[in-house]
Design a protein around this motif. Structure first.
Motif, PDB file in Angstrom:
ATOM      1  N   GLU A  11       0.838  -1.205   0.000  1.00  0.00           N
ATOM      2  CA  GLU A  11       0.000   0.000   0.000  1.00  0.00           C
ATOM      3  C   GLU A  11       0.872   1.254   0.000  1.00  0.00           C
ATOM      4  N   ALA A  12       1.953   1.243   0.777  1.00  0.00           N
ATOM      5  CA  ALA A  12       2.868   2.391   0.796  1.00  0.00           C
ATOM      6  C   ALA A  12       3.471   2.609  -0.595  1.00  0.00           C
ATOM      7  N   LEU A  13       3.899   1.562  -1.241  1.00  0.00           N
ATOM      8  CA  LEU A  13       4.462   1.683  -2.588  1.00  0.00           C
ATOM      9  C   LEU A  13       3.418   2.182  -3.581  1.00  0.00           C
ATOM     10  N   ARG A  14       2.177   1.730  -3.441  1.00  0.00           N
ATOM     11  CA  ARG A  14       1.101   2.200  -4.325  1.00  0.00           C
ATOM     12  C   ARG A  14       0.902   3.704  -4.157  1.00  0.00           C
ATOM     13  N   LEU A  15       0.885   4.176  -2.912  1.00  0.00           N
ATOM     14  CA  LEU A  15       0.721   5.610  -2.661  1.00  0.00           C
ATOM     15  C   LEU A  15       1.934   6.406  -3.135  1.00  0.00           C
ATOM     16  N   LEU A  16       3.117   5.854  -2.951  1.00  0.00           N
ATOM     17  CA  LEU A  16       4.337   6.548  -3.368  1.00  0.00           C
ATOM     18  C   LEU A  16       4.458   6.650  -4.882  1.00  0.00           C
ATOM     19  N   ALA A  17       3.760   5.807  -5.607  1.00  0.00           N
ATOM     20  CA  ALA A  17       3.790   5.850  -7.065  1.00  0.00           C
ATOM     21  C   ALA A  17       2.987   7.042  -7.603  1.00  0.00           C
ATOM     22  N   GLN A  18       2.164   7.640  -6.746  1.00  0.00           N
ATOM     23  CA  GLN A  18       1.351   8.790  -7.139  1.00  0.00           C
ATOM     24  C   GLN A  18       2.122  10.074  -6.827  1.00  0.00           C
ATOM     25  N   PRO A  19       2.055  11.071  -7.720  1.00  0.00           N
ATOM     26  CA  PRO A  19       2.811  12.306  -7.500  1.00  0.00           C
ATOM     27  C   PRO A  19       2.409  13.070  -6.237  1.00  0.00           C
ATOM     28  N   SER A  20       1.138  13.028  -5.877  1.00  0.00           N
ATOM     29  CA  SER A  20       0.733  13.700  -4.638  1.00  0.00           C
ATOM     30  C   SER A  20      -0.378  12.895  -3.976  1.00  0.00           C
ATOM     31  N   VAL A  21      -0.250  12.786  -2.671  1.00  0.00           N
ATOM     32  CA  VAL A  21      -1.200  12.015  -1.877  1.00  0.00           C
ATOM     33  C   VAL A  21      -1.537  12.838  -0.646  1.00  0.00           C
ATOM     34  N   ARG A  22      -2.777  12.904  -0.305  1.00  0.00           N
ATOM     35  CA  ARG A  22      -3.207  13.654   0.880  1.00  0.00           C
ATOM     36  C   ARG A  22      -2.701  12.982   2.150  1.00  0.00           C
ATOM     37  N   GLY A  23      -2.523  13.803   3.162  1.00  0.00           N
ATOM     38  CA  GLY A  23      -2.052  13.301   4.445  1.00  0.00           C
ATOM     39  C   GLY A  23      -2.976  12.269   5.058  1.00  0.00           C
ATOM     40  N   THR A  24      -4.267  12.381   4.781  1.00  0.00           N
ATOM     41  CA  THR A  24      -5.212  11.424   5.356  1.00  0.00           C
ATOM     42  C   THR A  24      -4.938  10.006   4.873  1.00  0.00           C
ATOM     43  N   ASP A  43      15.860   1.800   0.149  1.00  0.00           N
ATOM     44  CA  ASP A  43      15.745   0.638  -0.729  1.00  0.00           C
ATOM     45  C   ASP A  43      16.154   1.014  -2.152  1.00  0.00           C
ATOM     46  N   PRO A  44      17.292   0.512  -2.644  1.00  0.00           N
ATOM     47  CA  PRO A  44      17.756   0.882  -3.977  1.00  0.00           C
ATOM     48  C   PRO A  44      16.835   0.390  -5.094  1.00  0.00           C
ATOM     49  N   SER A  45      15.946  -0.554  -4.813  1.00  0.00           N
ATOM     50  CA  SER A  45      15.027  -1.036  -5.842  1.00  0.00           C
ATOM     51  C   SER A  45      13.839  -0.086  -6.038  1.00  0.00           C
ATOM     52  N   VAL A  46      13.689   0.884  -5.132  1.00  0.00           N
ATOM     53  CA  VAL A  46      12.608   1.861  -5.228  1.00  0.00           C
ATOM     54  C   VAL A  46      13.125   3.062  -6.018  1.00  0.00           C
ATOM     55  N   PRO A  47      12.382   3.507  -7.034  1.00  0.00           N
ATOM     56  CA  PRO A  47      12.827   4.670  -7.807  1.00  0.00           C
ATOM     57  C   PRO A  47      13.072   5.892  -6.916  1.00  0.00           C
ATOM     58  N   ASP A  48      14.046   6.723  -7.324  1.00  0.00           N
ATOM     59  CA  ASP A  48      14.428   7.893  -6.525  1.00  0.00           C
ATOM     60  C   ASP A  48      13.246   8.782  -6.167  1.00  0.00           C
ATOM     61  N   ALA A  49      12.371   9.056  -7.119  1.00  0.00           N
ATOM     62  CA  ALA A  49      11.226   9.936  -6.854  1.00  0.00           C
ATOM     63  C   ALA A  49      10.348   9.364  -5.747  1.00  0.00           C
ATOM     64  N   GLN A  50      10.149   8.072  -5.746  1.00  0.00           N
ATOM     65  CA  GLN A  50       9.338   7.442  -4.710  1.00  0.00           C
ATOM     66  C   GLN A  50      10.065   7.439  -3.366  1.00  0.00           C
ATOM     67  N   ARG A  51      11.374   7.279  -3.395  1.00  0.00           N
ATOM     68  CA  ARG A  51      12.138   7.329  -2.142  1.00  0.00           C
ATOM     69  C   ARG A  51      12.014   8.716  -1.515  1.00  0.00           C
ATOM     70  N   MET A  52      12.069   9.769  -2.346  1.00  0.00           N
ATOM     71  CA  MET A  52      11.925  11.133  -1.830  1.00  0.00           C
ATOM     72  C   MET A  52      10.507  11.369  -1.315  1.00  0.00           C
ATOM     73  N   ARG A  53       9.513  10.818  -2.007  1.00  0.00           N
ATOM     74  CA  ARG A  53       8.133  10.933  -1.520  1.00  0.00           C
ATOM     75  C   ARG A  53       7.958  10.215  -0.190  1.00  0.00           C
TER      76      ARG A  53
END
Length: 159
Positions: A11-24, A43-53
């Protein structure tokens, strides 16, 4: 080290794949997501943008361990600078004025990028204590990029 596979990580990875997610959406996952997000930032297998998110998402999780987790990321010189700078911004968002002491200490960081990010994070918090910290550091700062960030922080901190 990647967190063990499971529904919370998925679920965390699914949310991180989205450019913006609400705090709720992050709060709904509960405090158990904090160590998952922290592990995903490394985790090096996670894309940089998702790691920053994932770093930013830590500021949106309503959990007492989110602040200390972000502070540890910001203070760890072994972490990449982009993670540390993002953690500085997220720490201010997460803790508000409670973050001033930890952020202020990083105005002395050896990494120019961290000092600049911290100056801006402090400026967004505002207040007299922040103004004093930024004004105190400004005449001692020799790096133009950081001096500019300190000036920007002072502008943001205007009452």
């Amino acid at each position: 080290m990647a967190p063990a596979p499971g529904p919370l990580r998925d679920e965390a990875l699914r949310l991180l794949a989205q450019p913006s997610v609400r705090g709720t959406a992050w709060s709904r996952l509960g405090p158990e997501v904090v160590p998952v997000l922290a592990a995903l930032t490394e985790d090096p297998s996670v894309p940089d943008a998702q790691r920053m998110r994932a770093v930013t998402a830590l500021s949106l999780v309503e959990a007492p361990q989110a602040g200390p987790t972000l502070q540890a990321m910001m203070e760890d010189p072994q972490r990449p600078a982009d993670v540390r700078t993002r953690a500085a911004a997220a720490l201010g968002q997460c803790l508000g004025f409670e973050a001033v002491t930890a952020l202020r200490a990083r105005l002395e960081d050896q990494d120019v990028r961290i000092r600049a990010a911290v100056a801006q994070a402090l400026g967004r918090l505002g207040g007299q204590q922040v103004r004093e910290a930024l004004e105190e550091r400004l005449p001692r700062e020799e790096v133009p990029q950081v001096r500019e960030a300190l000036q920007q922080g002072l502008t943001l901190a205007e009452p």
